[in-house]
Design a protein around this motif. Structure first.
Motif, mmCIF file in Angstrom:
data_model
loop_
_atom_site.group_PDB
_atom_site.id
_atom_site.type_symbol
_atom_site.label_atom_id
_atom_site.label_comp_id
_atom_site.label_asym_id
_atom_site.label_seq_id
_atom_site.Cartn_x
_atom_site.Cartn_y
_atom_site.Cartn_z
ATOM 1 N N VAL A 1 40.172 8.695 -36.597
ATOM 2 C CA VAL A 1 40.096 10.097 -36.196
ATOM 3 C C VAL A 1 39.270 10.867 -37.216
ATOM 4 N N ASP A 2 38.293 11.645 -36.711
ATOM 5 C CA ASP A 2 37.519 12.531 -37.570
ATOM 6 C C ASP A 2 37.519 13.930 -36.956
ATOM 7 N N ASP A 3 36.661 14.809 -37.469
ATOM 8 C CA ASP A 3 36.666 16.201 -37.021
ATOM 9 C C ASP A 3 36.253 16.372 -35.565
ATOM 10 N N MET A 4 35.650 15.370 -34.970
ATOM 11 C CA MET A 4 35.178 15.482 -33.592
ATOM 12 C C MET A 4 36.039 14.722 -32.588
ATOM 13 N N THR A 5 36.977 13.916 -33.068
ATOM 14 C CA THR A 5 37.699 13.020 -32.157
ATOM 15 C C THR A 5 38.464 13.785 -31.084
ATOM 16 N N ALA A 6 39.286 14.735 -31.488
ATOM 17 C CA ALA A 6 40.106 15.460 -30.513
ATOM 18 C C ALA A 6 39.229 16.264 -29.554
ATOM 19 N N SER A 7 38.211 16.928 -30.077
ATOM 20 C CA SER A 7 37.343 17.732 -29.204
ATOM 21 C C SER A 7 36.566 16.844 -28.239
ATOM 22 N N ARG A 8 36.172 15.651 -28.680
ATOM 23 C CA ARG A 8 35.486 14.722 -27.770
ATOM 24 C C ARG A 8 36.426 14.241 -26.665
ATOM 25 N N ALA A 9 37.671 13.957 -27.031
ATOM 26 C CA ALA A 9 38.648 13.522 -26.028
ATOM 27 C C ALA A 9 38.883 14.619 -24.991
ATOM 28 N N ILE A 10 39.042 15.842 -25.473
ATOM 29 C CA ILE A 10 39.265 16.969 -24.566
ATOM 30 C C ILE A 10 38.053 17.191 -23.673
ATOM 31 N N GLN A 11 36.856 17.116 -24.262
ATOM 32 C CA GLN A 11 35.643 17.324 -23.469
ATOM 33 C C GLN A 11 35.508 16.264 -22.388
ATOM 34 N N ARG A 12 35.826 15.034 -22.711
ATOM 35 C CA ARG A 12 35.756 13.955 -21.724
ATOM 36 C C ARG A 12 36.669 14.264 -20.533
#
Length: 639
Positions: free
Chosen positions: A511-522
């Motif tokens: 997990v990095d600073d983009m992981t959660a936002s990438r999951a949500i965007q997907r």
């Protein structure tokens, strides 16, 4: 002139609509019914409130469960309920409705000696009515002397205080005793007596609205122009004739020789799913323009658009559009003929008609199942004791919250049902899990048909679903989980439940600073728009800013984010609050084991009793609540 407190007060019918949920069959073959508030003036009050008018209702309801539901739902819709009076002698009226085909909408009125038809002149409070910009009276309520007198009394008070009088002809022959009781859908039976009764209010009116059939009964002729001229001879009111898909025609002055010589408001071409309630929506839309002094053509456009939106949906009052939704529809270049297939419009409708507001939300999460079973193994306790402990969660929350609606509980239906049942009498946010604990790929607990399961849940239970989901998961795993999440969202929307999507990525990868936002965007790209997100704690402000930007870009109506705890030690969790509190989209937390783990183990082993467990839960919960509020204050928010 009294200071205007409301734009509109509607007077008359207020009942329960029980809508058949099976489409395309006889009312005799309906197997289940959806419950809504109903009655033409009540529907109009809801529609007007959703469009931004300050509306109220003057009516009577039974001192019963349905009467309380009407009052509570009106309050949720921001409709003033000071004029909703309890009648201890009579029951709230009921209407059973069905959708057979585009031309057939069977309905049965259960209105024998019902509460709203007992309204009388002494119920009309001069201060309440006199402070409204307009009152709306309803043709159905002119069929009885007492309600006729009450309606006229309200009109006289309104006019004396400079208010306007609106008359919705609303003709239902069955409610005048002119048809058999199973002919509720019949819209016209000629009657000189009805015409004479309705015409008595014409000198009081500033606006009169009706379908062509309703104009016929009011004017005493089945020729529309002749009927309009008869009405005009007794009233200088603005006359508006509704013409279904053809739109409407308004007549501010003399009646011309042809309908199309009036002010024509063009209709909208949409698939007719359910005509019931469209007229009430039309009235709400017209009043949104007329009472705000918009041009007549604009008022007609609002009215026709609101009617078109409602004929495309199930139900009357719940189908009423909001102001944002109306503007979106009017700005649309090519809306689909089957308007309910417009995903963007349906999302706006859903998001702008949800009730309740949570600028902050702190939740005691005790929806764990496998963890409690493990505690029983560790302590040797009988798992049958788990429900009793979980019921203490609500008591702990209430001890701290004292009625503050910014608090909530997360409880499961397997072990936490007693707590869920008790929570119905409290004002707190309620969440309930649907996932099979630990499943990855995601599976649902209880029924194999998730929609059937949700249909058994109270509407105020927010569906919480945990998915161990990482944007870099193997394609087959990711796609399988996404299908489940989309299936769940569809079920939740159809059953009227809000959805909280809990995403834990750390179990499946880095997990990095983009992981959660990438999951949500997907998930957004696939069409997911949950009402809430529940996400892992992070010490990175940048990670939270990425999450916030993703949510705002894809769903500005999202309720927000709550933090989960992942059984983190109290000091670590509190430390993570600082980063999350920096972004407004994070509203609070839903934490469990950090709060309850020690108390649960000691209670299950017999070391402490109920009161001690409640004290411990409330104390630990308070530590986190105070820490969260302090972190928000640090970033300029109010506690």
């Amino acid at each position: 002139m009294a200071e205007q407190q409301l734009d509109l007060i509607t007077i008359g019918r207020s009942c329960i609509d029980l809508y058949g949920e099976q489409i395309g069959g006889r009312l005799e073959d309906m197997g289940s019914f959806a419950k809504y508030i109903g009655g033409s003036p009540t529907n109009t009050a809801v529609g007007a409130a959703r469009l931004g008018l300050r509306s109220g209702v003057l009516t009577r309801v039974g001192a019963d469960h349905f009467g309380r539901f009407i009052r509570e739902q009106l309050a949720r819709e921001q409709v003033d309920t000071r004029g909703v009076l309890d009648d201890p002698e009579r029951l709230t009226a009921l209407v059973f409705l069905g959708i057979r085909d585009p031309d057939t909408f069977p309905l049965i009125f259960y209105r024998e000696n019902c509460a709203d038809m007992a309204l009388q002149a002494s119920d009309v409070d001069a201060g309440f009515v006199g402070a409204a910009g307009a009152v709306l009276i309803n043709g159905t309520h002119l069929s009885r002397d007492n309600v006729f007198e009450a309606s006229v009394r309200a009109c006289e008070i309104a006019r004396a205080h400079g208010g306007k009088v609106v008359f919705d002809i609303d003709y239902r022959p069955v409610l005048w005793g002119l048809t058999a009781k199973d002919m509720g859908e019949n819209r016209f039976v000629a009657s000189d007596a009805v015409t004479a009764r309705l015409q008595r209010v014409l000198p009081l009116c500033d606006l009169i609205v009706g379908t062509e059939e309703e104009v016929h009964i009011l004017g005493g002729s089945t020729d529309t122009i002749t009927a309009l001229r008869a009405i005009r001879a007794q009233s200088d009111a603005l006359l508006v004739c509704k013409r279904g898909p053809l739109g409407c025609v308004a007549f501010p002055d003399a009646i011309p020789d042809r309908l199309d010589q009036g002010v024509v408001g063009q209709g909208f071409s949409v698939d007719v799913f359910n005509v019931l309630g469209a007229g009430d929506a039309f009235m709400a839309g017209f009043l949104r323009g007329w009472l705000r002094n918009e041009p007549l053509a604009t008022s007609c456009s609002y009215a026709n658009a609101c009617g078109a939106i409602v004929v495309s949906r199930h139900g009357c009052s719940p189908a009423m559009p909001t102001w944002e939704e109306l503007q979106q529809f009017l700005a649309s270049k090519n809306p689909p003929f089957r308007l309910r297939d417009d995903a963007a419009l349906e999302q706006t409708h859903w998001a702008t008609t949800r009730t309740g507001d949570w600028p902050r939300l702190t939740v005691l999460a005790m929806d764990h199942r496998s963890q409690f079973e493990a505690l029983c193994e560790k302590t040797g306790a009988d798992p049958a004791r788990i429900p009793a402990f979980k019921a203490l969660a609500l008591k702990a929350v209430d001890r701290l919250a004292q009625g503050d609606t910014g608090f909530g509980v997360l409880l499961d239906g397997r072990f936490g049902m007693r707590g869920l049942e008790a929570a119905a009498d409290y004002p707190y946010w309620i969440g309930r899990p649907i996932e099979l604990p630990g499943s990855c790929p995601l599976e649902f607990e209880s029924s194999a048909d998730v929609a059937t399961e949700l249909a058994s849940w109270p509407r105020n239970h927010v569906v919480k679903c945990l998915a161990f989901y990482h944007p870099d998961d193997a394609a087959d795993l990711r796609e399988r989980q996404e299908r489940q999440l989309l299936r769940l969202q569809d079920a939740a929307r159809k059953t009227g439940h809000e959805l909280l999507a809990e995403i834990i990525a750390s179990r499946n990868g880095e997990v990095d600073d983009m992981t959660a936002s990438r999951a949500i965007q997907r998930l957004y790209d696939l069409g997911m728009k949950p009402d809430w997100w529940k996400l892992e704690p992070s010490d990175s402000v940048q990670a939270w800013r990425n999450i916030e930007a993703t949510i705002e870009r894809n769903d500005p109506h999202c309720r927000g984010v709550v933090l989960l705890g992942l059984s983190a030690p109290e000091d670590e969790l509190i430390s993570s609050f600082q980063a999350a509190a920096a972004v407004p989209v994070v509203k609070g937390f839903a934490v469990g084991r950090t709060i309850f783990a020690d108390a649960a183990e000691r209670w299950l082993s017999g070391a402490i009793d109920d009161d001690a467990a409640i004290d411990d839960l409330a104390r630990r919960f308070r530590v986190l609540v105070d820490a969260w509020h302090a972190a928000k204050i640090t970033h300029g928010a109010t506690a």
